[in-house]
Design an enzyme around this catalytic site. Sequence first.
Site, PDB file in Angstrom:
ATOM      1  N   LYS A 112       0.775  -1.169  -0.063  1.00 10.07           N
ATOM      2  CA  LYS A 112       0.056   0.075   0.052  1.00 10.07           C
ATOM      3  C   LYS A 112       0.759   1.152   0.238  1.00 10.07           C
ATOM      4  CE  LYS A 112      -4.267  -1.971   1.917  1.00 10.07           C
ATOM      5  NZ  LYS A 112      -3.780  -3.670   1.988  1.00 10.07           N
TER       6      LYS A 112
HETATM    7  C1  LIG Z   1      -4.417  -4.437   1.186  1.00 13.64           C
HETATM    8  C2  LIG Z   1      -3.770  -5.732   0.936  1.00 13.64           C
HETATM    9  C3  LIG Z   1      -4.222  -6.787   0.106  1.00 13.64           C
HETATM   10  C4  LIG Z   1      -5.266  -6.630  -0.801  1.00 13.64           C
HETATM   11  O1  LIG Z   1      -5.297  -5.581  -1.749  1.00 13.64           O
HETATM   12  P1  LIG Z   1      -6.481  -5.258  -2.264  1.00 13.64           P
HETATM   13  O2  LIG Z   1      -6.103  -4.110  -3.426  1.00 13.64           O
HETATM   14  O3  LIG Z   1      -7.676  -4.853  -1.462  1.00 13.64           O
HETATM   15  O4  LIG Z   1      -7.047  -6.351  -3.316  1.00 13.64           O
HETATM   16  C5  LIG Z   1      -3.419  -8.007   0.018  1.00 13.64           C
HETATM   17  N1  LIG Z   1      -2.162  -8.158   0.719  1.00 13.64           N
HETATM   18  C6  LIG Z   1      -1.930  -7.339   1.414  1.00 13.64           C
HETATM   19  C7  LIG Z   1      -0.645  -7.440   2.436  1.00 13.64           C
HETATM   20  C8  LIG Z   1      -2.628  -6.087   1.851  1.00 13.64           C
HETATM   21  O5  LIG Z   1      -2.168  -5.120   2.534  1.00 13.64           O
END
Ligand SMILES: *Cc1c(COP(=O)(O)O)cnc(C)c1O
Length: 466
Positions: A112
């Site tokens: 993120k």
């Molecule tokens: C947020 C997250 C996901 C999922 O991502 P999306 O964009 O919501 O599909 C997968 N793995 C981790 C470690 C995350 O923090």
Amino acid sequence: MKYVSTRGSAPALDFEGVTLAGLASDGGLYVPEEWPRFSPDEFAAMRGLPYAELATRVMLPFVAGSLTEAELSGLCQRAYGKFAHAAVTPLKQFDEQQWLLELFHGPTLAFKDVALQLLGLLFETFLARSSDQLTIVGATSGDTGSAAINAVAGRERIDIFMLHPDGRISDVQRRQMTTVLAPNVHNIAIDGSFDDAQANVKRMFNDPAMTDRFHIGAVNSINWARLMAQVVYYFAAALQLGAPEREVAFSVPTGNFGDVFAGYVAAQMGLPIERLIVATNVNDILHRALSDGDYSAGNVTPTAAPSMDIQVSSNFERLLFDVGGRDGAAMAEQMRGFESNRGMHLTNAQREGASKLFTSARAEADDMARAMRWAYEKCGEVIDPHTAIGLHAARVAELPSSVPVVTLATAHPAKFRDAVERATGVRPALPARVGDLFAREERYETLSGDYEAIASYVAERASAKD
Ligand SMILES: *Cc1c(COP(=O)(O)O)cnc(C)c1O
């Protein structure tokens, strides 16, 4: 570039407008009016560029009219200069077919950061132009909160209030938020569950007593700018593996369908993507939707991959809109049905459109643990539980041996070290850049789940609209 809402009745906005708006006023999500496309020559010219330069080329068409190339380039240099790996998103090889794209070299150890580090700078840039003030309010079950706080800490014209369920997130996750002591960062531990925290946030967005005085903003993955920033690493990986001459597949551990939708965008821009594998845990609404058209929400089952413990995947609407013929009125009708029944069926056009690029797989707890062990024992790589779900799906996908399959590594294994240790016997160490996390001072407020108490806490500390 203009952006239109998936539900057809909100005004079209430019990039600056959609970045600050988040959700469209008709409840829909913003998507570009059309997909920019690159020619094979343009792709070839992108090979070997440093990440920030590649990011500038890939994102430039999307920000047209809101940022110049020089402005965008400056923001990319600042956002990606902070990453702990010089390649920003390095690619590693497991075996002849399987590859790993590490997206966790940002400040909070999850993918993120790649999008939020840029989003924080975009907010600051656009708010300065309009002399506006933004009050970000969010609820987090872990990863989003820390990445968002890190992205906006100390930035002008922004306050952030992040609610987390008291005692229900890991110590690493909590400390990554509460040890950020910048005066514009406000952590609130709520007595209650994540859903209670989330319900309070939703209520605040619809409370005129708050929205009249404050410009309340969100940082969740419905924000187009986040998806746009994620498109870049699909380019980075595919170009290294031989695109545009060679097709590449990606396996993506998925929750809100944000990360994998960015892969879909890359394909629309002409990147030769053979397949996008949507990997879910037992919370498998997306797997059911893509395999038999049944998009119906159940109850969330907690797993060792908590960032994928999601029943409703907000960004899926963007895909359904695009493959279903871009009919906003029909999409609004379909989503109204979903909201009243907690379920819907995909249309034939949506199912056929999605099946051209997407397949899916669901991983049980055993599949996840086995994938972690395979990565460690056969290839010497320690991977986190979310990544393991992607790797499991990649290995069962049975793609032609000429197609490299890239699993997106969405979190650093140290972020989920208990689950990693249970599966592999190895306890991953926190990387040096967060090494003193447990020695740092923490600051947060503990409040009951009562809405009025939360609203007055925010109102006392947030800066009003100018
Ligand atoms: C947020 C997250 C996901 C999922 O991502 P999306 O964009 O919501 O599909 C997968 N793995 C981790 C470690 C995350 O923090």
